[in-house]
Structures are given as structure tokens and as C-alpha cells.
Scaffold this active site. Structure first.
Site, PDB file in Angstrom:
ATOM      1  N   HIS A  49      -0.892   5.767   7.014  1.00  0.00           N
ATOM      2  CA  HIS A  49      -0.315   5.776   5.520  1.00  0.00           C
ATOM      3  C   HIS A  49       0.063   7.182   5.224  1.00  0.00           C
ATOM      4  CE1 HIS A  49      -2.109   1.733   4.993  1.00  0.00           C
ATOM      5  NE2 HIS A  49      -1.180   1.605   4.125  1.00  0.00           N
ATOM      6  N   SER A  65       0.673  -1.209   0.020  1.00  0.00           N
ATOM      7  CA  SER A  65       0.021   0.094   0.022  1.00  0.00           C
ATOM      8  C   SER A  65       0.712   1.245  -0.100  1.00  0.00           C
ATOM      9  CB  SER A  65      -1.024  -0.015   1.031  1.00  0.00           C
ATOM     10  OG  SER A  65      -0.250  -0.146   2.294  1.00  0.00           O
TER      11      SER A  65
END
Length: 318
Positions: free
Chosen positions: A213, A9
Site C-alpha cells: 500500500h 484500503s
């Protein structure tokens, strides 16, 4: 293809902007920025949820003798990135987290080196002329959890950052042993962790799978670090001041989406049987915990955090 981006990711651009496919790839991901600045076509193979074996099995088809550049960000999911964060985000009455972090570190020390070595060998055999750049992960925290919906303790924040350091050491050793370049982004993100200003790492956020993230500025910072290793000078303005949307777009060939059975970060379910049983075992008023969880809002969350601190103090788990 002259540039192939592999990984999970973090390589797919999760957290940076709108998703374009089922791999959660984003045009704000660092590989897109790198491709634009070096003027190369991008084979975007990275996919959210990937572990090292997923990359080996499903992301290497675009590599060949004409490949000039390969970047890869992978290894965090092998150590249970989402599962560890989910566990640590729970209040103390839902269980200890030291064993979970210990197991993640064991995987990093004992299993991940061989997995990464095999991946680097596969990449080199398929793309013998390519420059290979492995990118690491930032430390997520700076000693503070400012999200009312999570219950990270100071001890957990410290241990999670230490695990990030261990992961960087393992990834760097594997890359260097294979003749690849390792881009360690921990220093680039200093001062920009979760809850810092400006924040380049998302805390608990919506959608939940983008939590922890990089945001668009964070992906820009990773791209800048890669560009420096490629001998390119990035734009002089700080990452957070640069446009997240590129003025011109590189040609992108998206890889086939894969269902990796991705594990996502989850907020603690304080109404679950596990939570209510743990609250009872910890000597809390279960009806109060249930009432606060159902009510929500700042006041209820503040009281739940107070209960979490009381349990930690009573059990000497800080």
C-alpha cells in the site's frame, strides 16, 4: 456533505499512518489531503477490504443532491489483490501462480466492467451534481524483490505489473463511459515502486495488512494527482518532502465501519504442510527447509532463496 470519499484500503489511507477505526482509515489518506486543500468537509466512507458491491451496499448513504465531489478507489479487491500477492510471495515449491493471476485478469475483463458501471450509475443517481473522480492503482514493482521474506520471481513481478495495467484500463474505461474523471497514478509512481528509492509503496512490512500500500508520500502523490484534475495546483515540493501531517484539518465525518471479511496479505508459511510437501515433491531436502525456516535470519533466508531459484530453474518457471 460536499465531499464523499468511497472505496477500499487505498482510499482509506492504509499504509499512510495511524489508523483511526476498524476500517483502517488514516488521516494521511489522500481524501483527507484533498479535503484540506479544497476546503471541504469530508464524509470518509472508504473502508479497507471493500469490493465494488460493498461500496454499493454500504458507502453511498452520504451522497445527495448537495454533494459536490466524489472520489472512489475500488476494484483491486474484486480481482483478489491480497490473495494474488500472497500466492506470488511464496517460493516455487509451494505451487504455480500463473493460474491465480490468470483468474484475476479474467475477473478484470469479464466481471469488473459491469460491476463498476453499476457503481457509477448508483453514484450519479444519488449525487447528480457531483464531480466524480475515480482513482487508479500504481504498478507495485520495478523488477526487483528486495524483501528476504518474500519470493517474487521476475516473471511474477512482470505479470503483476501487467495486471495493474489491465486494471487501470478497465477502471478508466468504466469511469469515462459514466462521464467521470479517471486519475491514472501509474506515471506518478514511476521511480517509487517497492524497493526503489524513495519508495512510495510499502513492500512486505509490519503490520502485514499495510504491505503493498502507499506510504504517506504515496498518498500525498495520489492527492496531488486528484488536485490537478480538480484544477488545483498542489504544493510545488516533491511529495516525499511535504509534511505527512496537515497543518490544519478538515472536518471529517467517518462512515460506519464495516466488516468485509477482509483478505490480508500473508507471508509464506514455510513450515506448513503445503510447503514441506511441496519441497519434497520438488526434490528438496525437507529437513533443510524446515531447519532454515525455523532458524530465520539473513543467512537462512539467502539459502531459501537459492533453493527457490533452483526449483524454478529445474521446472523452467522463472
Amino acid at each position: 456533505m460536499t465531499y464523499v470519499a468511497l472505496g477500499d484500503s487505498y482510499a482509506a489511507g492504509v499504509g499512510g499512518g495511524e489508523r483511526v477505526d476498524a476500517c483502517f482509515r488514516s488521516r494521511a489518506g489522500y481524501p483527507v489531503i484533498v479535503a484540506e486543500e479544497i476546503g471541504r468537509t469530508l464524509a470518509y466512507e472508504a473502508c479497507s477490504g471493500a469490493v465494488v458491491d460493498d461500496v454499493r451496499r454500504g458507502q453511498l448513504a452520504r451522497l445527495d443532491s448537495a454533494t459536490e465531489l466524489v472520489t472512489m478507489s475500488v476494484g483491486g479487491n474484486d480481482a483478489g489483490f491480497a490473495e494474488v500477492l500472497t500466492a506470488c510471495a511464496r517460493p516455487a515449491w509451494m505451487g504455480e501462480t500463473d493460474p491465480i493471476i490468470d483468474e484475476a485478469e479474467r475477473v478484470m475483463r469479464e466481471d469488473l466492467p459491469d460491476r463498476l458501471a453499476a457503481l457509477h450509475e448508483d453514484v450519479r443517481s444519488r449525487a447528480p451534481q457531483a464531480q466524480v473522480v475515480a482513482t487508479g492503482y500504481p504498478r507495485l514493482f520495478a523488477g526487483e524483490d528486495c524483501n528476504l521474506s518474500t519470493f517474487f520471481s521476475p516473471r511474477e513481478l512482470t505479470r503483476l505489473n501487467a495486471a495493474a495495467d489491465l486494471l487501470a484500463e478497465v477502471m478508466g474505461s468504466a469511469a469515462r463511459a459514466a462521464g467521470a474523471v479517471f486519475v491514472d497514478v501509474r506515471d506518478e509512481f514511476a521511480g517509487h515502486a517497492v524497493c526503489q528509492d524513495p519508495e512510495w509503496i510499502r513492500g512486505a512490512s509490519w503490520p502485514l495488512d499495510e504491505s503493498f500500500h502507499p506510504n504517506a508520500a504515496g498518498h500525498r502523490a495520489i492527492a496531488d494527482a486528484v488536485l490537478v484534475e480538480l484544477g488545483r495546483q498542489p504544493v510545488a515540493a516533491p511529495a516525499q518532502q511535504r509534511p505527512a501531517v496537515l497543518s490544519s484539518r478538515p472536518a471529517i465525518a467517518y462512515g460506519r465501519p464495516h466488516d468485509h471479511g477482509r483478505k490480508m496479505f500473508r507471508l509464506p508459511d514455510l513450515l506448513s504442510p503445503e510447503s514441506l510437501a511441496g519441497a519434497k515433491d520438488s526434490g528438496l531436502d525437507v529437513d533443510e527447509v524446515r531447519r532454515l525456516a525455523e532458524a530465520g535470519g539473513p543467512d537462512a533466508e539467502a539459502r531459501l532463496h537459492q533453493l527457490d531459484r533452483e526449483v524454478r530453474a529445474a521446472t523452467s518457471v522463472e
